[in-house]
Design an enzyme around this catalytic site. Structure first.
Site, short mmCIF file in Angstrom:
data_model
loop_
_atom_site.label_atom_id
_atom_site.label_comp_id
_atom_site.label_asym_id
_atom_site.label_seq_id
_atom_site.Cartn_x
_atom_site.Cartn_y
_atom_site.Cartn_z
CB SER A 129 -0.89 0.25 1.39
OG SER A 129 -1.19 1.14 1.33
CE1 TYR A 153 -3.71 -2.85 5.46
CE2 TYR A 153 -3.14 -0.31 5.73
CZ TYR A 153 -3.44 -2.05 4.93
OH TYR A 153 -3.76 -1.82 3.64
CE LYS A 157 -1.28 -4.59 3.36
NZ LYS A 157 -2.03 -5.66 2.56
#
Ligand code: NAD
Ligand code: UD1
Length: 348
Positions: A129, A153, A157
């Protein structure tokens, strides 16, 4: 012979659109999804949209952390490559429930990578992302920018990207492409599949869509004092079908003998403000979107958009659609499915 691709999280928003493009492109797709944030109806609709290719899709309701189940699947099917979408993705929730995010995203990915290695399947496309660029010092973001994460989050990643770089360093037999998505929006032009978030949407366009169909009274605009053209945050919105096609380009690139572990941005290279996006949606839908101005959302960057040069040069891929098409297709999906794949009773 058609290649067989394992798609984790293939019932989800980006996964379902990618599975459709895979089928239409002549691939066989095997989807593994625990349906934690998706509906089996999406799978059925992808099969229907794929027409004669529909039978090339098989679905297994399975959690990636169920390693014995995953091993059984790999023992019964030879996969040419894996596209790994499965993961939890709500930033706010990750701050409130970090262990849930680390458990799901990291343990799920490690189980997958271990089983892939054990069965000699070492080709992977992973959903990273633009969140890994944090608040970028300048734009457009190139793949070489320093990386950071502002929440659990984002950290999942970053850690998964690092795990991928490490396993490739340890074993050059791995071919891995990390795709850093910018802001996926829109839906398939059929209006038959699209994004169906559970609960109150975190992202801009799903929220706008729910205002347009009368499920929410107004959009809260987070901040109008940024140093941007109209004071609101600027992002690189990309049509989900363009994004899906980017995965096909990445799969093709995995056959390049020189590929190791590479990262590519998938964006349009264009920045659009919140107010511009709302105006485009109002034009596409003919609906007025009431707005309430509020303070900045913690953790939000001011301006984020992609450098698209590397993907153009090496994947031979670039986005075809602009914000008008994104909004038209988003509205087409929303107006045909105001409650997504569910019903008014099932909606939050
Ligand atoms: P989504 O929630 O619609 O899809 C993810 C799918 O993974 C869901 O169907 C969910 O049920 C499944 N899943 C989650 N954990 C699982 C597990 N342990 N085992 C099996 N299935 C599991 O999300 P999306 O928008 O399609 O995103 C796909 C991927 O792209 C995610 O990894 C997300 O972090 C990443 N991403 C998304 C965006 C975005 O804005 N949508 C932006 C950047 C990156
Ligand atoms: C968010 C996540 C990011 C994730 C990305 C895609 C945060 C801090 N960042 O990024 O990690 O990779 O989604 O899933 O959550 N906006 C409003 N009102 C709303 C919603 C959004 O004004 O109700 C604004 C935001 O302030 C921002 C823009 O719209 O300027 C886009 O927001 P969003 O869709 O949440 O995406 P990102 O902020 O890029």
């Amino acid at each position: 012979m058609a290649q067989t691709i394992l798609v984790t999280g293939g019932a989800g928003y980006i996964g379902s659109h990618t599975v459709l493009q895979l089928l239409l492109g002549g691939y066989k797709a095997v989807v593994v999804d625990n349906l934690d944030n998706s509906s089996p109806i999406a799978i059925k609709r992808v099969q229907e949209l794929a027409g004669k290719h529909g039978p090339n899709l098989t679905f297994h309701q399975m959690d990636l952390r169920d390693k014995p189940a995953l091993e059984k699947l790999f023992a019964s099917t030879k996969f040419d490559a894996v596209i790994h979408f499965a993961g939890l993705k709500a930033v706010g929730e990750s701050v409130a429930k970090p262990l849930m995010y680390y458990n799901n995203n990291l343990i799920g990915t490690i189980a997958l990578l271990e089983v892939m290695a054990a069965y000699g399947c070492k080709k992977l496309v992973f959903s990273s992302s633009a969140t890994v660029y944090g608040w970028p010092k300048e734009v457009p973001c190139t793949e070489e920018f320093p990386l950071s994460a502002a929440n659990p989050y984002g950290r999942t990643k970053l850690v998964i990207e690092e795990i991928c770089r490490d396993i490739h360093r340890a074993d050059s037999g791995w071919k891995i492409i990390l795709l850093r998505y910018f802001n996926p929006v829109g839906a398939h032009p059929s209006g038959y599949i699209g994004e169906d978030p559970r609960g109150i949407p975190n992202n801009l366009m799903p929220f706008v869509q729910q205002v347009a169909v009368g499920r929410r009274p107004a959009l809260t605009v987070y901040g109008n004092d940024y140093a941007t053209k109209d004071g609101t945050g600027v992002r690189d919105y990309i049509h989900v079908v363009d994004l899906a096609d980017g995965h096909i380009a990445a799969l093709c690139k995995l056959s390049d003998p020189s590929i190791g572990c590479e990262v590519y941005n998938l964006g349009t290279g264009k920045g659009t403000s919140v107010l511009e996006m709302v105006a485009a949606f109002e034009k596409a839908s003919g609906k007025k979107i009431p707005m309430v101005l509020a303070g900045r959302r913690p953790g939000d960057a001011e301006v984020v958009y992609a450098s698209t040069d590397k993907a153009k040069r090496e994947l031979k891929w670039k986005a075809k659609y602009g914000i008008d098409e994104m909004c038209l297709d988003q509205w087409n999906w929303a107006s045909k499915n105001p409650y997504g794949y569910g019903s008014p009773e099932s909606a939050a």
